[in-house]
Each structure stands twice: as C-alpha cells, then as structure tokens.
Design a protein around this motif. Structure first.
Motif, PDB file in Angstrom:
ATOM      1  N   ASP A  41      82.003  49.899  87.240  1.00 33.14           N
ATOM      2  CA  ASP A  41      82.457  51.120  86.474  1.00 33.14           C
ATOM      3  C   ASP A  41      83.884  51.204  86.218  1.00 33.14           C
ATOM      4  O   ASP A  41      84.501  52.280  85.624  1.00 33.14           O
ATOM      5  CB  ASP A  41      82.214  52.392  87.572  1.00 33.14           C
ATOM      6  CG  ASP A  41      80.942  52.747  87.846  1.00 33.14           C
ATOM      7  OD1 ASP A  41      80.235  52.595  86.823  1.00 33.14           O
ATOM      8  OD2 ASP A  41      80.537  53.149  88.930  1.00 33.14           O
ATOM      9  N   ASP A  42      84.357  50.021  86.211  1.00 34.11           N
ATOM     10  CA  ASP A  42      86.042  50.181  85.631  1.00 34.11           C
ATOM     11  C   ASP A  42      86.187  50.218  84.248  1.00 34.11           C
ATOM     12  O   ASP A  42      85.654  49.296  83.287  1.00 34.11           O
ATOM     13  CB  ASP A  42      86.640  48.594  86.165  1.00 34.11           C
ATOM     14  CG  ASP A  42      88.046  48.555  85.838  1.00 34.11           C
ATOM     15  OD1 ASP A  42      88.866  49.370  86.263  1.00 34.11           O
ATOM     16  OD2 ASP A  42      88.634  47.746  85.033  1.00 34.11           O
ATOM     17  N   GLY A  43      86.326  51.598  83.739  1.00 37.47           N
ATOM     18  CA  GLY A  43      86.564  51.726  82.392  1.00 37.47           C
ATOM     19  C   GLY A  43      87.442  50.770  81.572  1.00 37.47           C
ATOM     20  O   GLY A  43      87.238  50.474  80.709  1.00 37.47           O
ATOM     21  N   PRO A  44      88.728  50.450  82.006  1.00 38.35           N
ATOM     22  CA  PRO A  44      89.616  49.577  81.009  1.00 38.35           C
ATOM     23  C   PRO A  44      88.879  48.566  80.749  1.00 38.35           C
ATOM     24  O   PRO A  44      89.076  47.520  79.804  1.00 38.35           O
ATOM     25  CB  PRO A  44      90.843  49.586  81.977  1.00 38.35           C
ATOM     26  CG  PRO A  44      90.909  50.914  82.745  1.00 38.35           C
ATOM     27  CD  PRO A  44      89.392  51.188  83.077  1.00 38.35           C
ATOM     28  N   SER A  45      88.300  47.733  82.078  1.00 39.31           N
ATOM     29  CA  SER A  45      87.653  46.591  81.784  1.00 39.31           C
ATOM     30  C   SER A  45      86.510  46.668  80.878  1.00 39.31           C
ATOM     31  O   SER A  45      86.303  45.563  80.024  1.00 39.31           O
ATOM     32  CB  SER A  45      87.338  45.716  83.007  1.00 39.31           C
ATOM     33  OG  SER A  45      88.481  45.496  83.995  1.00 39.31           O
ATOM     34  N   LYS A  46      85.849  47.538  80.993  1.00 37.96           N
ATOM     35  CA  LYS A  46      84.824  47.840  80.046  1.00 37.96           C
ATOM     36  C   LYS A  46      85.066  47.836  78.423  1.00 37.96           C
ATOM     37  O   LYS A  46      84.496  47.084  77.576  1.00 37.96           O
ATOM     38  CB  LYS A  46      84.009  48.894  80.161  1.00 37.96           C
ATOM     39  CG  LYS A  46      82.955  48.931  81.285  1.00 37.96           C
ATOM     40  CD  LYS A  46      82.418  50.388  81.657  1.00 37.96           C
ATOM     41  CE  LYS A  46      81.493  50.289  82.874  1.00 37.96           C
ATOM     42  NZ  LYS A  46      80.665  51.635  82.818  1.00 37.96           N
ATOM     43  N   VAL A  47      86.184  48.642  78.457  1.00 36.80           N
ATOM     44  CA  VAL A  47      86.775  48.674  76.991  1.00 36.80           C
ATOM     45  C   VAL A  47      87.216  47.413  76.451  1.00 36.80           C
ATOM     46  O   VAL A  47      87.069  46.906  75.140  1.00 36.80           O
ATOM     47  CB  VAL A  47      87.854  49.652  76.932  1.00 36.80           C
ATOM     48  CG1 VAL A  47      88.636  49.625  75.661  1.00 36.80           C
ATOM     49  CG2 VAL A  47      87.568  51.244  77.128  1.00 36.80           C
ATOM     50  N   TYR A  48      88.051  46.584  77.204  1.00 34.93           N
ATOM     51  CA  TYR A  48      88.643  45.449  76.843  1.00 34.93           C
ATOM     52  C   TYR A  48      87.607  44.185  76.812  1.00 34.93           C
ATOM     53  O   TYR A  48      87.569  43.375  75.651  1.00 34.93           O
ATOM     54  CB  TYR A  48      89.743  44.762  77.593  1.00 34.93           C
ATOM     55  CG  TYR A  48      90.995  45.524  77.105  1.00 34.93           C
ATOM     56  CD1 TYR A  48      91.659  45.212  76.005  1.00 34.93           C
ATOM     57  CD2 TYR A  48      91.422  46.706  77.659  1.00 34.93           C
ATOM     58  CE1 TYR A  48      92.990  45.700  75.506  1.00 34.93           C
ATOM     59  CE2 TYR A  48      92.735  47.348  77.319  1.00 34.93           C
ATOM     60  CZ  TYR A  48      93.334  46.909  76.098  1.00 34.93           C
ATOM     61  OH  TYR A  48      94.418  47.538  75.751  1.00 34.93           O
ATOM     62  N   TYR A  49      86.433  44.293  77.303  1.00 35.74           N
ATOM     63  CA  TYR A  49      85.344  43.414  77.454  1.00 35.74           C
ATOM     64  C   TYR A  49      84.733  43.725  76.051  1.00 35.74           C
ATOM     65  O   TYR A  49      84.504  42.537  75.291  1.00 35.74           O
ATOM     66  CB  TYR A  49      84.323  43.744  78.506  1.00 35.74           C
ATOM     67  CG  TYR A  49      83.157  42.727  78.356  1.00 35.74           C
ATOM     68  CD1 TYR A  49      83.305  41.583  78.997  1.00 35.74           C
ATOM     69  CD2 TYR A  49      82.030  42.920  77.678  1.00 35.74           C
ATOM     70  CE1 TYR A  49      82.020  40.747  79.088  1.00 35.74           C
ATOM     71  CE2 TYR A  49      80.957  42.028  77.727  1.00 35.74           C
ATOM     72  CZ  TYR A  49      81.027  41.011  78.280  1.00 35.74           C
ATOM     73  OH  TYR A  49      79.938  40.049  78.548  1.00 35.74           O
TER      74      TYR A  49
END
Length: 73
Positions: A41-49
C-alpha cells in the motif's frame, strides 16, 4: 515511532528515487518493487513504479529534469 519494516520501505524508495533521477528506470523499478513487496500500500512507491514503467517504454527527452508531466486525467 517508525517500524523497521517502514524504514526499509523508505530506504528502498529513496534508492529508487536516486536511480529514477539518473534515468536508470530499469534499476529504479526494482527498488520500488522491493518496497511494494514489503508494503503493497505504499503510495509513493506505486506512483514511481508506474512512472518507471511509462518511461521504460516512452523515454523522456534529453533535457528531462525529473518532472513527470501528466498527459491525461
């Protein structure tokens, strides 16, 4: 207090961001994927992925400054 797990996610994200800014999208995406294995659920990692995936198939221009420009809503 930040858990050890969250500290690891933050460290992986920071490593990924450095690689992202260096245009090493293939290496950066691996760091974001590792972070997401720990915390899906880590939002920043999802975005940058997602951004890395985009740039791997649509490389930014030579004068790219690290800013992601949205092309649709």
């Amino acid at each position: 207090m930040v858990s050890e797990e969250k500290k690891k996610v933050i460290a992986l994200f920071e490593e990924g961001r450095v690689l992202y800014k260096e245009r090493s999208f293939g290496e950066a995406i691996k760091k974001f994927a590792q972070a997401l294995k720990i915390d899906s659920d880590d939002g920043p990692s999802k975005v940058y992925y997602a951004r890395c995936k985009h740039y791997m198939s649509n490389p930014p221009s030579e004068d790219w400054d690290g800013v992601f420009v949205m092309t649709s809503k």
